[in-house]
Write a protein that holds these residues in place. Structure first.
Motif, PDB file in Angstrom:
ATOM      1  N   VAL A 196       0.890  -1.129   0.027  1.00  0.00           N
ATOM      2  CA  VAL A 196       0.138   0.037   0.063  1.00  0.00           C
ATOM      3  C   VAL A 196       0.808   1.340  -0.128  1.00  0.00           C
ATOM      4  O   VAL A 196       0.599   2.155  -0.761  1.00  0.00           O
ATOM      5  CB  VAL A 196      -1.222   0.075   1.233  1.00  0.00           C
ATOM      6  CG1 VAL A 196      -1.594   1.337   1.252  1.00  0.00           C
ATOM      7  CG2 VAL A 196      -2.002  -1.107   1.221  1.00  0.00           C
ATOM      8  N   ALA A 197       2.036   1.251   0.934  1.00  0.00           N
ATOM      9  CA  ALA A 197       2.787   2.287   0.995  1.00  0.00           C
ATOM     10  C   ALA A 197       3.872   2.346  -0.261  1.00  0.00           C
ATOM     11  O   ALA A 197       4.771   3.454  -0.266  1.00  0.00           O
ATOM     12  CB  ALA A 197       3.540   2.226   2.225  1.00  0.00           C
ATOM     13  N   ARG A 198       3.877   1.577  -1.039  1.00  0.00           N
ATOM     14  CA  ARG A 198       4.994   1.507  -2.129  1.00  0.00           C
ATOM     15  C   ARG A 198       6.531   1.480  -1.645  1.00  0.00           C
ATOM     16  O   ARG A 198       7.124   2.138  -1.956  1.00  0.00           O
ATOM     17  CB  ARG A 198       4.663   2.345  -3.063  1.00  0.00           C
ATOM     18  CG  ARG A 198       3.403   2.767  -3.963  1.00  0.00           C
ATOM     19  CD  ARG A 198       3.141   3.383  -4.938  1.00  0.00           C
ATOM     20  NE  ARG A 198       4.080   2.924  -5.950  1.00  0.00           N
ATOM     21  CZ  ARG A 198       3.898   3.717  -7.079  1.00  0.00           C
ATOM     22  NH1 ARG A 198       3.108   4.627  -7.395  1.00  0.00           N
ATOM     23  NH2 ARG A 198       4.506   3.467  -8.268  1.00  0.00           N
ATOM     24  N   ILE A 199       6.483   0.606  -0.548  1.00  0.00           N
ATOM     25  CA  ILE A 199       8.017   0.496   0.023  1.00  0.00           C
ATOM     26  C   ILE A 199       8.483  -0.669  -0.559  1.00  0.00           C
ATOM     27  O   ILE A 199       8.052  -1.670  -0.268  1.00  0.00           O
ATOM     28  CB  ILE A 199       7.818   0.346   1.622  1.00  0.00           C
ATOM     29  CG1 ILE A 199       7.161   1.822   1.919  1.00  0.00           C
ATOM     30  CG2 ILE A 199       9.169   0.105   2.205  1.00  0.00           C
ATOM     31  CD1 ILE A 199       6.768   1.773   3.391  1.00  0.00           C
ATOM     32  N   ASP A 200       9.739  -0.773  -0.886  1.00  0.00           N
ATOM     33  CA  ASP A 200      10.590  -2.052  -1.210  1.00  0.00           C
ATOM     34  C   ASP A 200      11.359  -2.452   0.181  1.00  0.00           C
ATOM     35  O   ASP A 200      12.252  -1.937   0.575  1.00  0.00           O
ATOM     36  CB  ASP A 200      11.640  -1.770  -2.203  1.00  0.00           C
ATOM     37  CG  ASP A 200      12.580  -3.184  -2.539  1.00  0.00           C
ATOM     38  OD1 ASP A 200      12.306  -4.022  -1.769  1.00  0.00           O
ATOM     39  OD2 ASP A 200      13.492  -2.787  -3.278  1.00  0.00           O
ATOM     40  N   PRO A 201      10.848  -3.320   0.857  1.00  0.00           N
ATOM     41  CA  PRO A 201      11.252  -3.725   2.220  1.00  0.00           C
ATOM     42  C   PRO A 201      12.759  -4.390   2.112  1.00  0.00           C
ATOM     43  O   PRO A 201      13.307  -4.533   2.748  1.00  0.00           O
ATOM     44  CB  PRO A 201      10.340  -4.856   2.695  1.00  0.00           C
ATOM     45  CG  PRO A 201       9.662  -5.404   1.448  1.00  0.00           C
ATOM     46  CD  PRO A 201       9.684  -4.396   0.397  1.00  0.00           C
TER      47      PRO A 201
END
Length: 540
Positions: free
Chosen positions: A48-53
Protein backbone atom coordinates in the motif's frame (compact mmCIF):
# COMPACT_ATOMS: atom_id res chain seq x y z
CA UNK A 1 3.32 -2.91 57.56
CA UNK A 2 5.19 0.40 57.37
CA UNK A 3 5.16 2.41 54.18
CA UNK A 4 8.93 1.97 53.86
CA UNK A 5 8.69 -1.83 53.94
CA UNK A 6 5.78 -1.75 51.49
CA UNK A 7 7.78 0.54 49.21
CA UNK A 8 10.81 -1.74 49.32
CA UNK A 9 8.58 -4.71 48.46
CA UNK A 10 7.27 -2.80 45.44
CA UNK A 11 10.78 -2.02 44.27
CA UNK A 12 11.75 -5.65 44.74
CA UNK A 13 8.74 -6.91 42.77
CA UNK A 14 9.46 -4.41 40.00
CA UNK A 15 13.11 -5.46 39.70
CA UNK A 16 12.14 -9.14 39.79
CA UNK A 17 9.58 -8.69 37.00
CA UNK A 18 12.09 -6.80 34.84
CA UNK A 19 14.74 -9.45 35.49
CA UNK A 20 12.37 -12.24 34.41
CA UNK A 21 11.55 -10.65 31.05
CA UNK A 22 14.96 -9.07 30.39
CA UNK A 23 16.59 -11.95 28.55
CA UNK A 24 13.71 -13.36 26.46
CA UNK A 25 12.24 -9.99 25.54
CA UNK A 26 15.60 -8.37 24.77
CA UNK A 27 16.56 -11.26 22.51
CA UNK A 28 13.13 -11.17 20.86
CA UNK A 29 13.59 -7.50 19.95
CA UNK A 30 17.00 -8.33 18.49
CA UNK A 31 15.36 -10.97 16.27
CA UNK A 32 12.68 -8.47 15.23
CA UNK A 33 15.26 -6.04 13.90
CA UNK A 34 17.69 -8.57 12.40
CA UNK A 35 15.22 -10.99 10.79
CA UNK A 36 14.80 -11.10 7.02
CA UNK A 37 11.24 -12.42 6.77
CA UNK A 38 8.17 -10.19 6.56
CA UNK A 39 4.73 -11.10 7.83
CA UNK A 40 1.64 -10.93 5.64
CA UNK A 41 0.41 -7.83 7.42
CA UNK A 42 3.76 -6.14 6.93
CA UNK A 43 3.87 -7.05 3.25
CA UNK A 44 0.39 -5.60 2.82
CA UNK A 45 1.52 -2.34 4.43
CA UNK A 46 4.58 -2.21 2.17
CA UNK A 47 2.45 -2.75 -0.94
CA UNK A 48 0.00 0.00 0.00
CA UNK A 49 2.81 2.41 0.91
CA UNK A 50 4.90 1.37 -2.11
CA UNK A 51 7.90 0.45 0.02
CA UNK A 52 10.60 -1.96 -1.07
CA UNK A 53 11.36 -3.79 2.17
CA UNK A 54 14.51 -5.39 0.73
CA UNK A 55 16.23 -2.07 0.03
CA UNK A 56 18.44 -0.36 2.60
CA UNK A 57 19.24 3.30 3.13
CA UNK A 58 22.24 5.52 3.75
CA UNK A 59 22.12 7.52 6.95
CA UNK A 60 20.93 10.69 5.20
CA UNK A 61 18.04 8.88 3.52
CA UNK A 62 17.15 7.19 6.80
CA UNK A 63 17.10 10.61 8.50
CA UNK A 64 14.91 12.09 5.77
CA UNK A 65 12.48 9.24 6.34
CA UNK A 66 12.31 10.05 10.06
CA UNK A 67 11.85 13.77 9.42
CA UNK A 68 9.32 13.35 6.61
CA UNK A 69 7.21 10.86 8.53
CA UNK A 70 7.27 13.04 11.65
CA UNK A 71 6.38 16.19 9.69
CA UNK A 72 3.34 14.49 8.20
CA UNK A 73 2.37 13.32 11.68
CA UNK A 74 2.42 16.93 12.91
CA UNK A 75 0.27 18.06 9.98
CA UNK A 76 -2.32 15.29 10.37
CA UNK A 77 -2.60 15.72 14.15
CA UNK A 78 -2.89 19.50 13.81
CA UNK A 79 -5.68 19.18 11.24
CA UNK A 80 -7.57 16.63 13.37
CA UNK A 81 -7.63 19.07 16.27
CA UNK A 82 -8.73 21.99 14.12
CA UNK A 83 -11.63 20.08 12.51
CA UNK A 84 -12.70 18.38 15.72
CA UNK A 85 -16.34 19.65 15.62
CA UNK A 86 -16.82 17.69 12.37
CA UNK A 87 -15.66 14.41 13.88
CA UNK A 88 -17.71 11.79 15.75
CA UNK A 89 -17.45 11.57 19.55
CA UNK A 90 -16.56 15.28 19.74
CA UNK A 91 -19.22 15.91 22.43
CA UNK A 92 -19.59 19.58 21.43
CA UNK A 93 -15.93 20.25 22.16
CA UNK A 94 -14.87 22.91 19.70
CA UNK A 95 -11.87 23.28 17.45
CA UNK A 96 -8.61 23.43 19.39
CA UNK A 97 -7.07 26.94 19.17
CA UNK A 98 -4.19 27.20 16.64
CA UNK A 99 -1.38 27.73 19.17
CA UNK A 100 -2.55 24.89 21.37
CA UNK A 101 -3.06 22.60 18.36
CA UNK A 102 0.47 23.40 17.15
CA UNK A 103 1.98 22.68 20.55
CA UNK A 104 0.02 19.44 20.99
CA UNK A 105 0.82 18.15 17.50
CA UNK A 106 4.55 18.61 17.99
CA UNK A 107 4.31 17.27 21.53
CA UNK A 108 2.83 13.90 20.59
CA UNK A 109 4.86 13.43 17.39
CA UNK A 110 8.09 14.00 19.33
CA UNK A 111 7.06 11.48 22.04
CA UNK A 112 6.88 14.35 24.56
CA UNK A 113 3.12 14.34 25.23
CA UNK A 114 3.22 17.66 27.04
CA UNK A 115 -0.36 18.87 27.47
CA UNK A 116 -1.16 22.53 28.13
CA UNK A 117 -4.91 21.92 28.44
CA UNK A 118 -7.47 19.81 30.28
CA UNK A 119 -7.85 16.79 27.97
CA UNK A 120 -11.32 15.71 29.03
CA UNK A 121 -12.79 19.16 28.27
CA UNK A 122 -10.78 20.06 25.14
CA UNK A 123 -10.41 16.85 23.10
CA UNK A 124 -13.09 14.43 21.95
CA UNK A 125 -12.55 10.69 21.80
CA UNK A 126 -11.84 10.60 18.05
CA UNK A 127 -8.90 12.98 18.32
CA UNK A 128 -7.71 11.07 21.38
CA UNK A 129 -7.86 7.69 19.61
CA UNK A 130 -7.09 8.50 15.96
CA UNK A 131 -4.63 11.27 16.76
CA UNK A 132 -2.89 11.00 20.11
CA UNK A 133 -2.96 7.23 20.55
CA UNK A 134 -1.66 6.60 17.03
CA UNK A 135 1.26 8.94 17.70
CA UNK A 136 1.91 7.13 20.98
CA UNK A 137 2.67 4.04 18.91
CA UNK A 138 4.59 5.46 15.97
CA UNK A 139 6.66 8.05 17.87
CA UNK A 140 7.91 5.25 20.13
CA UNK A 141 8.63 3.09 17.08
CA UNK A 142 10.67 5.94 15.56
CA UNK A 143 12.84 6.11 18.68
CA UNK A 144 13.50 2.37 18.57
CA UNK A 145 14.31 2.54 14.85
CA UNK A 146 16.95 5.24 15.41
CA UNK A 147 18.52 3.25 18.26
CA UNK A 148 18.71 0.12 16.11
CA UNK A 149 20.25 2.10 13.24
CA UNK A 150 23.02 3.27 15.59
CA UNK A 151 23.65 -0.28 16.78
CA UNK A 152 23.98 -1.36 13.13
CA UNK A 153 26.59 1.37 12.72
CA UNK A 154 28.73 -0.37 15.33
CA UNK A 155 28.05 -3.84 13.92
CA UNK A 156 28.63 -3.23 10.21
CA UNK A 157 32.03 -2.85 8.57
CA UNK A 158 32.87 -0.93 5.38
CA UNK A 159 29.16 -0.38 4.71
CA UNK A 160 27.14 2.64 3.69
CA UNK A 161 23.68 1.35 4.64
CA UNK A 162 21.91 1.34 8.03
CA UNK A 163 18.78 -0.63 7.20
CA UNK A 164 15.36 0.58 6.07
CA UNK A 165 13.55 3.12 8.25
CA UNK A 166 10.12 2.06 7.03
CA UNK A 167 10.75 -1.60 7.81
CA UNK A 168 12.10 -0.75 11.26
CA UNK A 169 9.09 1.50 11.91
CA UNK A 170 6.54 -1.13 10.86
CA UNK A 171 8.23 -3.96 12.75
CA UNK A 172 8.58 -1.96 15.94
CA UNK A 173 4.90 -1.07 15.80
CA UNK A 174 3.35 -4.38 14.72
CA UNK A 175 5.67 -6.88 16.40
CA UNK A 176 6.52 -5.13 19.67
CA UNK A 177 4.28 -2.22 20.64
CA UNK A 178 0.87 -3.36 19.40
CA UNK A 179 0.86 -6.89 20.88
CA UNK A 180 2.13 -5.83 24.29
CA UNK A 181 -0.15 -2.79 24.50
CA UNK A 182 -3.15 -4.94 23.53
CA UNK A 183 -2.46 -7.46 26.30
CA UNK A 184 -1.79 -4.86 28.97
CA UNK A 185 -4.84 -2.80 28.03
CA UNK A 186 -6.88 -5.86 29.01
CA UNK A 187 -4.82 -6.30 32.18
CA UNK A 188 -5.41 -2.67 33.14
CA UNK A 189 -9.15 -3.02 32.55
CA UNK A 190 -9.06 -6.01 34.91
CA UNK A 191 -7.44 -3.82 37.59
CA UNK A 192 -10.20 -1.23 37.25
CA UNK A 193 -8.96 1.22 34.60
CA UNK A 194 -11.89 2.74 32.71
CA UNK A 195 -12.62 1.91 29.05
CA UNK A 196 -15.66 3.76 27.71
CA UNK A 197 -16.80 5.80 24.72
CA UNK A 198 -19.18 7.82 26.90
CA UNK A 199 -18.37 11.45 27.58
CA UNK A 200 -18.98 10.95 31.28
CA UNK A 201 -21.14 9.48 34.02
CA UNK A 202 -23.36 11.26 36.49
CA UNK A 203 -22.43 10.83 40.15
CA UNK A 204 -24.56 12.66 42.75
CA UNK A 205 -25.58 15.20 40.15
CA UNK A 206 -22.00 15.83 38.99
CA UNK A 207 -20.63 14.64 35.64
CA UNK A 208 -17.39 12.72 35.92
CA UNK A 209 -15.51 12.48 32.62
CA UNK A 210 -14.84 9.06 31.14
CA UNK A 211 -12.91 8.01 28.04
CA UNK A 212 -11.31 4.99 26.35
CA UNK A 213 -8.59 5.17 29.00
CA UNK A 214 -7.11 1.66 29.25
CA UNK A 215 -6.08 1.40 25.58
CA UNK A 216 -4.22 4.71 25.74
CA UNK A 217 -2.86 4.10 29.23
CA UNK A 218 -1.09 0.92 28.11
CA UNK A 219 0.73 2.47 25.15
CA UNK A 220 1.28 5.76 26.95
CA UNK A 221 3.41 3.92 29.52
CA UNK A 222 4.87 1.22 27.25
CA UNK A 223 5.99 3.76 24.64
CA UNK A 224 7.30 6.17 27.32
CA UNK A 225 4.83 8.76 26.02
CA UNK A 226 3.04 9.98 29.15
CA UNK A 227 0.14 12.07 27.88
CA UNK A 228 -3.12 11.15 29.55
CA UNK A 229 -6.76 11.33 28.51
CA UNK A 230 -7.61 12.83 31.90
CA UNK A 231 -6.03 15.95 33.33
CA UNK A 232 -4.82 14.34 36.57
CA UNK A 233 -2.99 11.75 34.45
CA UNK A 234 -2.01 8.57 36.31
CA UNK A 235 -2.97 10.18 39.61
CA UNK A 236 -6.61 9.86 38.49
CA UNK A 237 -8.35 6.73 39.82
CA UNK A 238 -9.82 6.07 36.35
CA UNK A 239 -6.29 5.83 34.93
CA UNK A 240 -4.55 4.28 37.91
CA UNK A 241 -7.03 2.88 40.44
CA UNK A 242 -4.89 0.91 42.89
CA UNK A 243 -1.46 -0.30 43.94
CA UNK A 244 -1.41 -3.14 41.38
CA UNK A 245 -2.24 -0.88 38.44
CA UNK A 246 0.41 1.54 39.72
CA UNK A 247 3.09 -1.15 39.76
CA UNK A 248 2.04 -2.48 36.34
CA UNK A 249 2.30 0.99 34.83
CA UNK A 250 5.78 1.52 36.27
CA UNK A 251 6.78 -1.88 34.86
CA UNK A 252 5.52 -0.86 31.41
CA UNK A 253 7.47 2.41 31.58
CA UNK A 254 10.76 0.58 32.20
CA UNK A 255 10.18 -2.58 30.14
CA UNK A 256 11.52 -1.59 26.72
CA UNK A 257 14.28 0.85 27.79
CA UNK A 258 15.76 -1.74 30.17
CA UNK A 259 15.40 -4.68 27.76
CA UNK A 260 16.96 -2.76 24.86
CA UNK A 261 20.34 -3.06 26.58
CA UNK A 262 20.02 -6.84 26.12
CA UNK A 263 19.01 -6.24 22.49
CA UNK A 264 22.14 -4.14 22.03
CA UNK A 265 24.42 -6.79 23.53
CA UNK A 266 22.84 -9.50 21.39
CA UNK A 267 23.13 -7.49 18.17
CA UNK A 268 26.81 -6.57 18.72
CA UNK A 269 27.65 -10.16 19.64
CA UNK A 270 28.80 -9.39 23.20
CA UNK A 271 26.06 -9.34 25.82
CA UNK A 272 28.45 -8.04 28.47
CA UNK A 273 28.41 -4.72 26.59
CA UNK A 274 24.71 -4.47 27.29
CA UNK A 275 25.18 -5.49 30.91
CA UNK A 276 27.57 -2.58 31.49
CA UNK A 277 25.10 -0.08 30.04
CA UNK A 278 22.34 -1.56 32.18
CA UNK A 279 24.56 -1.37 35.26
CA UNK A 280 25.24 2.33 34.70
CA UNK A 281 21.58 3.04 34.06
CA UNK A 282 20.58 1.08 37.16
CA UNK A 283 23.13 2.71 39.42
CA UNK A 284 22.09 6.26 38.51
CA UNK A 285 18.40 5.34 38.61
CA UNK A 286 18.77 3.84 42.09
CA UNK A 287 20.72 6.84 43.36
CA UNK A 288 18.04 9.27 42.19
CA UNK A 289 15.27 7.07 43.63
CA UNK A 290 17.00 7.28 47.00
CA UNK A 291 17.29 11.08 46.75
CA UNK A 292 13.62 11.60 45.87
CA UNK A 293 12.35 9.05 48.39
CA UNK A 294 14.41 10.38 51.32
CA UNK A 295 13.57 14.00 50.50
CA UNK A 296 9.84 13.27 50.40
CA UNK A 297 9.87 10.98 53.45
CA UNK A 298 11.67 13.57 55.56
CA UNK A 299 9.23 16.26 54.50
CA UNK A 300 11.89 18.88 53.92
CA UNK A 301 9.86 22.05 53.22
CA UNK A 302 6.69 20.20 52.22
CA UNK A 303 4.45 22.09 49.81
CA UNK A 304 0.71 22.15 49.35
CA UNK A 305 -1.24 19.32 47.79
CA UNK A 306 0.86 16.35 48.88
CA UNK A 307 -0.27 13.06 47.33
CA UNK A 308 -1.74 10.61 49.85
CA UNK A 309 -3.53 7.94 47.76
CA UNK A 310 -0.42 5.88 46.91
CA UNK A 311 1.93 7.16 49.59
CA UNK A 312 5.44 8.54 49.44
CA UNK A 313 7.31 5.35 48.35
CA UNK A 314 5.00 4.70 45.39
CA UNK A 315 4.98 8.36 44.40
CA UNK A 316 8.78 8.55 44.57
CA UNK A 317 9.12 5.31 42.59
CA UNK A 318 6.73 6.50 39.88
CA UNK A 319 8.35 9.96 39.70
CA UNK A 320 11.81 8.43 39.36
CA UNK A 321 10.67 6.03 36.65
CA UNK A 322 8.81 8.64 34.63
CA UNK A 323 11.58 11.27 34.69
CA UNK A 324 14.38 8.72 34.32
CA UNK A 325 12.70 7.73 31.08
CA UNK A 326 11.06 10.16 28.65
CA UNK A 327 7.57 9.26 29.83
CA UNK A 328 6.11 12.23 31.63
CA UNK A 329 3.17 10.40 33.21
CA UNK A 330 2.67 11.22 36.89
CA UNK A 331 0.83 9.63 39.78
CA UNK A 332 1.53 12.63 42.01
CA UNK A 333 2.01 16.31 41.19
CA UNK A 334 5.73 17.07 41.12
CA UNK A 335 5.00 20.71 41.97
CA UNK A 336 4.09 19.49 45.46
CA UNK A 337 7.36 17.64 45.97
CA UNK A 338 9.93 19.13 48.29
CA UNK A 339 12.68 21.27 46.79
CA UNK A 340 15.12 18.35 46.83
CA UNK A 341 12.53 15.82 45.69
CA UNK A 342 11.45 17.95 42.74
CA UNK A 343 15.07 18.75 41.99
CA UNK A 344 15.84 15.02 41.86
CA UNK A 345 13.09 14.47 39.31
CA UNK A 346 14.42 17.40 37.30
CA UNK A 347 17.99 16.10 37.46
CA UNK A 348 16.84 12.79 36.01
CA UNK A 349 15.81 14.69 32.89
CA UNK A 350 18.97 16.79 32.88
CA UNK A 351 21.06 13.62 32.75
CA UNK A 352 19.70 13.38 29.22
CA UNK A 353 17.10 10.78 30.16
CA UNK A 354 19.36 7.78 29.81
CA UNK A 355 18.66 6.25 33.22
CA UNK A 356 17.32 4.17 31.49
CA UNK A 357 15.83 6.72 29.11
CA UNK A 358 12.95 6.56 26.70
CA UNK A 359 12.01 3.85 24.21
CA UNK A 360 15.01 3.87 21.88
CA UNK A 361 16.16 7.32 22.97
CA UNK A 362 17.67 5.99 26.18
CA UNK A 363 19.81 3.43 24.34
CA UNK A 364 21.09 5.77 21.65
CA UNK A 365 21.70 8.56 24.19
CA UNK A 366 23.85 6.39 26.46
CA UNK A 367 25.74 5.03 23.43
CA UNK A 368 26.50 8.60 22.39
CA UNK A 369 27.73 9.27 25.91
CA UNK A 370 29.86 6.12 25.71
CA UNK A 371 31.52 7.61 22.62
CA UNK A 372 32.21 10.82 24.57
CA UNK A 373 33.56 8.84 27.53
CA UNK A 374 35.94 6.85 25.33
CA UNK A 375 37.07 10.06 23.63
CA UNK A 376 37.90 11.56 27.03
CA UNK A 377 39.73 8.38 28.01
CA UNK A 378 41.74 8.54 24.80
CA UNK A 379 42.75 12.11 25.55
CA UNK A 380 43.95 11.11 29.02
CA UNK A 381 46.18 8.26 27.82
CA UNK A 382 47.25 9.72 24.49
CA UNK A 383 45.62 7.07 22.29
CA UNK A 384 43.16 7.21 19.43
CA UNK A 385 39.87 6.39 21.17
CA UNK A 386 37.96 3.29 20.10
CA UNK A 387 34.61 1.79 21.04
CA UNK A 388 33.41 -1.63 19.93
CA UNK A 389 36.19 -1.84 17.38
CA UNK A 390 35.46 1.53 15.76
CA UNK A 391 37.86 4.47 15.90
CA UNK A 392 36.39 7.69 17.19
CA UNK A 393 37.78 10.47 15.05
CA UNK A 394 36.77 14.05 14.38
CA UNK A 395 33.55 13.25 12.51
CA UNK A 396 32.31 10.73 15.06
CA UNK A 397 33.05 12.91 18.10
CA UNK A 398 31.54 15.99 16.44
CA UNK A 399 28.29 14.13 15.76
CA UNK A 400 28.23 12.86 19.36
CA UNK A 401 28.91 16.35 20.73
CA UNK A 402 26.09 17.88 18.66
CA UNK A 403 23.75 15.21 19.99
CA UNK A 404 24.47 15.88 23.66
CA UNK A 405 24.64 19.69 23.35
CA UNK A 406 21.31 20.15 21.57
CA UNK A 407 19.15 19.62 24.64
CA UNK A 408 21.06 21.94 27.05
CA UNK A 409 21.21 24.66 24.40
CA UNK A 410 17.49 24.85 23.70
CA UNK A 411 16.60 24.31 27.37
CA UNK A 412 18.75 27.09 28.80
CA UNK A 413 17.98 29.59 26.05
CA UNK A 414 14.23 28.94 26.30
CA UNK A 415 14.15 29.06 30.10
CA UNK A 416 16.39 32.13 30.20
CA UNK A 417 14.12 34.11 27.90
CA UNK A 418 10.99 32.96 29.74
CA UNK A 419 12.46 33.98 33.11
CA UNK A 420 12.88 37.62 32.03
CA UNK A 421 9.57 38.05 30.23
CA UNK A 422 7.12 40.22 32.20
CA UNK A 423 4.22 37.94 31.27
CA UNK A 424 5.84 34.92 32.93
CA UNK A 425 5.11 36.16 36.43
CA UNK A 426 1.38 35.83 35.86
CA UNK A 427 1.87 32.23 34.70
CA UNK A 428 3.57 31.11 37.91
CA UNK A 429 1.74 29.87 40.98
CA UNK A 430 4.79 30.40 43.18
CA UNK A 431 7.38 33.21 43.36
CA UNK A 432 11.10 33.04 44.04
CA UNK A 433 13.15 29.86 43.87
CA UNK A 434 10.19 27.56 43.34
CA UNK A 435 8.91 29.75 40.52
CA UNK A 436 12.27 29.45 38.77
CA UNK A 437 12.15 25.69 39.34
CA UNK A 438 8.76 25.63 37.60
CA UNK A 439 10.25 27.41 34.56
CA UNK A 440 13.34 25.18 34.46
CA UNK A 441 11.23 22.07 34.83
CA UNK A 442 8.92 23.08 31.98
CA UNK A 443 11.77 23.64 29.53
CA UNK A 444 13.69 20.59 30.77
CA UNK A 445 10.59 18.50 30.20
CA UNK A 446 10.01 19.89 26.70
CA UNK A 447 13.64 19.80 25.55
CA UNK A 448 14.09 16.23 26.81
CA UNK A 449 10.77 15.12 25.30
CA UNK A 450 9.57 14.06 28.74
CA UNK A 451 6.24 15.82 29.09
CA UNK A 452 5.80 15.81 32.86
CA UNK A 453 5.19 19.16 34.56
CA UNK A 454 5.39 20.78 37.95
CA UNK A 455 1.76 21.74 37.27
CA UNK A 456 2.34 25.02 39.05
CA UNK A 457 2.85 26.97 35.86
CA UNK A 458 0.20 27.96 33.30
CA UNK A 459 1.60 27.62 29.80
CA UNK A 460 -1.35 28.57 27.63
CA UNK A 461 -0.13 31.94 26.34
CA UNK A 462 1.37 32.24 22.85
CA UNK A 463 4.97 32.46 24.05
CA UNK A 464 4.87 29.22 26.00
CA UNK A 465 2.90 27.36 23.33
CA UNK A 466 5.38 28.37 20.61
CA UNK A 467 8.65 28.23 22.56
CA UNK A 468 7.95 24.90 24.23
CA UNK A 469 6.87 23.47 20.85
CA UNK A 470 10.15 24.60 19.28
CA UNK A 471 12.12 23.12 22.20
CA UNK A 472 10.32 19.79 21.74
CA UNK A 473 11.10 19.70 18.02
CA UNK A 474 14.76 20.71 18.34
CA UNK A 475 15.29 18.51 21.39
CA UNK A 476 13.98 15.52 19.44
CA UNK A 477 15.23 15.89 15.89
CA UNK A 478 18.66 17.54 16.21
CA UNK A 479 19.96 14.62 18.33
CA UNK A 480 18.30 12.10 15.97
CA UNK A 481 20.04 13.59 12.92
CA UNK A 482 23.35 13.66 14.79
CA UNK A 483 22.90 10.06 15.98
CA UNK A 484 22.12 8.81 12.47
CA UNK A 485 25.14 10.69 11.11
CA UNK A 486 27.28 9.03 13.79
CA UNK A 487 25.84 5.65 12.79
CA UNK A 488 26.71 6.28 9.16
CA UNK A 489 30.28 7.31 9.98
CA UNK A 490 30.77 4.22 12.15
CA UNK A 491 29.35 1.84 9.54
CA UNK A 492 31.81 3.13 6.93
CA UNK A 493 34.78 2.05 9.05
CA UNK A 494 36.49 -1.30 9.11
CA UNK A 495 36.54 -2.89 12.54
CA UNK A 496 39.92 -2.78 14.25
CA UNK A 497 41.01 -5.66 16.47
CA UNK A 498 41.47 -5.10 20.18
CA UNK A 499 45.06 -4.79 21.37
CA UNK A 500 46.81 -4.74 24.73
CA UNK A 501 46.25 -0.97 24.85
CA UNK A 502 42.51 -1.13 24.18
CA UNK A 503 40.36 -0.06 27.12
CA UNK A 504 37.96 -2.92 27.94
CA UNK A 505 34.35 -1.81 27.79
CA UNK A 506 32.79 -4.72 29.66
CA UNK A 507 34.12 -4.07 33.16
CA UNK A 508 33.62 -1.74 36.11
CA UNK A 509 36.34 0.69 34.96
CA UNK A 510 34.43 1.61 31.82
CA UNK A 511 31.14 1.62 33.71
CA UNK A 512 32.56 4.10 36.22
CA UNK A 513 33.98 6.23 33.41
CA UNK A 514 30.62 6.28 31.63
CA UNK A 515 28.60 7.09 34.76
CA UNK A 516 31.09 9.80 35.71
CA UNK A 517 30.83 11.36 32.25
CA UNK A 518 27.02 11.47 32.46
CA UNK A 519 27.12 13.15 35.87
CA UNK A 520 29.95 15.50 34.90
CA UNK A 521 28.29 16.75 31.72
CA UNK A 522 25.01 17.38 33.57
CA UNK A 523 26.80 19.08 36.49
CA UNK A 524 28.92 21.39 34.34
CA UNK A 525 25.92 22.34 32.25
CA UNK A 526 23.12 22.77 34.76
CA UNK A 527 24.46 23.33 38.29
CA UNK A 528 24.42 27.16 37.99
CA UNK A 529 20.74 27.12 37.00
CA UNK A 530 19.85 24.47 39.58
CA UNK A 531 21.62 26.47 42.30
CA UNK A 532 19.17 29.33 41.77
CA UNK A 533 16.13 27.05 41.77
CA UNK A 534 15.74 23.66 43.49
CA UNK A 535 19.08 23.72 45.32
CA UNK A 536 18.39 27.14 46.84
CA UNK A 537 14.86 26.05 47.70
CA UNK A 538 16.11 22.91 49.43
CA UNK A 539 18.60 24.89 51.52
CA UNK A 540 16.16 27.55 52.70
Amino acid sequence: MSSTVAGLLQVGLLILALAVVYRPFGDYMARVYTGTKHSRVERAIYRVARIDPESEQRWGTYALGVLGFSFMGVVVLYVLQRVQPLLPFAYDRGAVPPGMAFNTAISFVTNTNWQSYVPETVLGHTVQMAGLTVQNFVSAAVGMAVAVALVRGFVRSKADRLGNFWVDLVRGTTRILLPIAFVFAIVLVATGVVMSLKAGVSVDGQTVATAPVASQEAIKELGTNGGGVLNANSAHPFENPNAWSNLIEIFLILLIPVSLTRTFGTMVGDRKQGHVLLGVMGALWSAMLAVIWVAEANGLRPLEGKEVRFGIPSSALFANATTGTSTGAVNAMHDSFTGLGGGGAMLNMLFGEMTPGGVGTGLYSILVMAVIAMFLAGLMVGRTPEYLGKKLGRKEVTAAAVSILAMPTVLLIGAGIAAILPSTGAALNNPGEHGLSEILYAYASASNNNGSAFAGITVTNDWFQASLGVCMALGRFVPIIAVLALAGFLAEQRKVPATAGTLPTTGPLFGTLLAGSIVLVAALTFVPALALGPIAEALL
